[in-house]
Design a protein around this motif. Structure first.
Motif, short mmCIF file in Angstrom:
data_model
loop_
_atom_site.label_atom_id
_atom_site.label_comp_id
_atom_site.label_asym_id
_atom_site.label_seq_id
_atom_site.Cartn_x
_atom_site.Cartn_y
_atom_site.Cartn_z
N GLN A 4 15.15 -17.50 2.25
CA GLN A 4 14.00 -18.35 1.99
C GLN A 4 13.66 -19.11 3.27
O GLN A 4 14.52 -19.43 4.09
CB GLN A 4 14.32 -19.34 0.87
CG GLN A 4 14.67 -18.68 -0.46
CD GLN A 4 13.49 -18.00 -1.10
OE1 GLN A 4 12.37 -18.53 -1.10
NE2 GLN A 4 13.68 -16.81 -1.61
N ASP A 6 12.54 -22.18 3.19
CA ASP A 6 13.09 -23.49 2.92
C ASP A 6 14.61 -23.36 2.77
O ASP A 6 15.10 -22.73 1.85
CB ASP A 6 12.48 -24.04 1.63
CG ASP A 6 12.91 -25.47 1.35
OD1 ASP A 6 13.80 -25.96 2.07
OD2 ASP A 6 12.35 -26.10 0.43
N ASN A 8 16.68 -25.39 1.75
CA ASN A 8 17.17 -26.04 0.55
C ASN A 8 16.82 -25.28 -0.72
O ASN A 8 17.08 -25.77 -1.82
CB ASN A 8 16.61 -27.46 0.45
CG ASN A 8 17.15 -28.37 1.55
OD1 ASN A 8 18.29 -28.22 1.96
ND2 ASN A 8 16.33 -29.27 2.03
N ARG A 9 16.25 -24.10 -0.58
CA ARG A 9 15.82 -23.33 -1.75
C ARG A 9 16.44 -21.94 -1.69
O ARG A 9 16.61 -21.36 -0.62
CB ARG A 9 14.29 -23.22 -1.77
CG ARG A 9 13.72 -22.54 -3.01
CD ARG A 9 12.20 -22.43 -2.90
NE ARG A 9 11.61 -23.74 -2.76
CZ ARG A 9 11.27 -24.52 -3.78
NH1 ARG A 9 11.49 -24.10 -5.03
NH2 ARG A 9 10.72 -25.70 -3.58
N VAL A 34 23.32 -22.42 -2.33
CA VAL A 34 22.00 -22.89 -1.89
C VAL A 34 22.23 -24.15 -1.08
O VAL A 34 22.83 -25.11 -1.57
CB VAL A 34 21.06 -23.18 -3.09
CG1 VAL A 34 19.75 -23.77 -2.58
CG2 VAL A 34 20.79 -21.93 -3.89
N SER A 35 21.82 -24.12 0.16
CA SER A 35 21.96 -25.27 1.07
C SER A 35 23.40 -25.75 1.13
O SER A 35 23.67 -26.95 1.15
CB SER A 35 21.03 -26.41 0.63
OG SER A 35 20.97 -27.41 1.63
N ALA A 75 18.59 -31.51 -8.30
CA ALA A 75 18.01 -30.20 -8.02
C ALA A 75 16.91 -29.86 -9.02
O ALA A 75 16.95 -30.26 -10.19
CB ALA A 75 19.08 -29.11 -8.07
N GLU A 135 16.25 -19.69 -9.67
CA GLU A 135 15.73 -20.25 -8.42
C GLU A 135 16.15 -21.72 -8.39
O GLU A 135 15.90 -22.46 -9.34
CB GLU A 135 14.21 -20.12 -8.36
CG GLU A 135 13.71 -18.68 -8.37
CD GLU A 135 12.19 -18.60 -8.28
OE1 GLU A 135 11.60 -19.46 -7.59
OE2 GLU A 135 11.60 -17.72 -8.92
N CYS A 137 16.32 -25.36 -6.06
CA CYS A 137 15.87 -26.15 -4.90
C CYS A 137 16.66 -27.45 -4.90
O CYS A 137 16.56 -28.26 -5.84
CB CYS A 137 14.38 -26.43 -4.97
SG CYS A 137 13.76 -27.42 -3.57
#
Length: 369
Positions: A4, A6, A8-9, A34-35, A75, A135, A137
């Motif tokens: 991604q 981003d 963070n996503r 994720v991140s 999140a 998904e 974030c």
């Protein structure tokens, strides 16, 4: 994970085979990141205790029990059940949650009615496989730094206990194999071809894991199954029994090989982290002895108090650096222990499946070897 823009996503797609045969109340996906944070999907195939007529889906934090006290993360996430025939009919739901120790899983108790999910006219279950997409974030994380112990010796005593506990357990490594899919012939074989196939079958049964052996075994079984002479009725039955489940049997061997290789890799990485942790502990023992020597020197030679204090401050500074290194090794080792356990469980399941194939193979081998 899909890349991604981003950082963070992230996205994760989970395919659950033999879904209708899942008997567990809760089924967890493999862990994804994720991140830098670890996540996993939780599904209740038969519904939850609060909603027995619906599929329940959640996004959770798998390592919540091992995170430092006071951890939290915020999140946004979505969960989708994919219609594998018509993507437009896929169901997606969005949510936002502040995760912490008391609420490490969050999602939807009533995601989709079980009757709709299992409807054969729909596309949610194709070949009894369910596809779920998550998904995530990451919006915020509460940084928690472990508090260094006031007593270094007590910390490293605990580290020694962890090392000793691991040294009392061993791990065995299984064998591996390589094979490829074969092709089946369609013509009625001659007596000469039957004898050649029987000889080929004997060689295959001697070592199924040799390169190209699966292809030769498939061709031999196909030839002998169509033979009208040169094969007894009892041999015919054994051949047809094995051939009817040929793909499953050979797949079991391949699955075992792949899962065993994964186990060996995870175990090797765990051993490397263990070595780093053990080295830190050995250095700790050296530092401990140095500290004792300096204490004696301080008591015996008062006039050197200033010099001793300088040495002690330097040693404590180095000790804190060592603590940082040891904590990093310990954290990585504990994570790897869980991954090794998962890999070992996959290996155990593969071994059980291979046992079925080995029995069929032995029955066939008894007819020709």
């Amino acid at each position: 994970m899909d890349a991604q823009n981003d950082v963070n996503r992230g996205e994760f797609t989970w395919k659950i085979s033999n879904f209708s045969k899942q008997n567990a109340k809760r089924v967890y996906s493999e862990v994804f990141r994720v991140s830098g944070c670890r996540w996993r999907i939780l599904v209740c195939p038969k519904g939850s205790k609060n909603s027995t007529n619906y599929l329940s889906l959640y996004v959770g934090v798998p390592d919540s029990s091992t995170l430092p006290n006071g951890w939290s993360r915020k999140a946004e996430f979505s969960l989708s059940v994919i219609d594998q025939i018509n993507d437009v009919r896929s169901i997606r739901k969005d949510a936002q949650h502040d995760y912490h120790a008391r609420e490490s899983d969050w999602g939807f108790t009533s995601f989709i009615p079980l009757t709709e999910l299992h409807d054969r006219t729909g596309g949610y279950l194709v070949n009894d496989t369910l596809v779920i997409k998550a998904e995530v974030c990451l919006l915020a994380v509460t940084p928690i730094k472990p508090v260094r112990p006031a007593d270094f010796d007590s910390y490293f005593t605990g580290l020694k206990e962890l090392i000793n506990a691991d040294e009392t357990h061993g791990a065995s490594v299984g064998s591996s194999s390589r094979h490829r899919d074969g092709a089946l012939t369609a013509e009625v074989p001659s007596l000469e071809e039957v004898e050649k196939a029987k000889q080929s079958l004997k060689e295959c049964l001697s070592d199924l894991f040799k390169l190209n052996m699966k292809e030769r075994l498939s061709e031999a079984l196909s030839t002998l199954s169509m033979a009208r002479t040169g094969v007894s009725s009892e041999q015919k039955i054994t051949i047809e029994t094995f051939r009817a489940n040929f793909d499953d049997f050979t797949s079991d061997f391949l699955t075992f090989e792949q899962d065993n290789a994964e186990f060996e890799l995870q175990n090797l990485q765990k051993d490397q982290l263990f070595s780093a942790m053990k080295k830190c502990h050995e250095t700790h023992l050296l530092y401990k002895q140095l500290m004792e020597d300096l204490t004696k020197e301080d008591e015996e030679v008062k006039r050197k108090a200033a010099e001793v204090k300088s040495k002690r401050d330097k040693l404590l500074s180095d000790w804190e650096i060592l603590w940082d290194e040891s904590e990093e090794a310990k954290s990585g080792y504990e994570d790897k222990q869980k991954e090794v356990a998962e890999a070992e469980e996959k290996k155990r399941i593969a071994e059980e499946r291979m046992s079925r194939s080995t029995t069929a193979w032995s029955n066939l081998k008894a007819q020709f070897c």
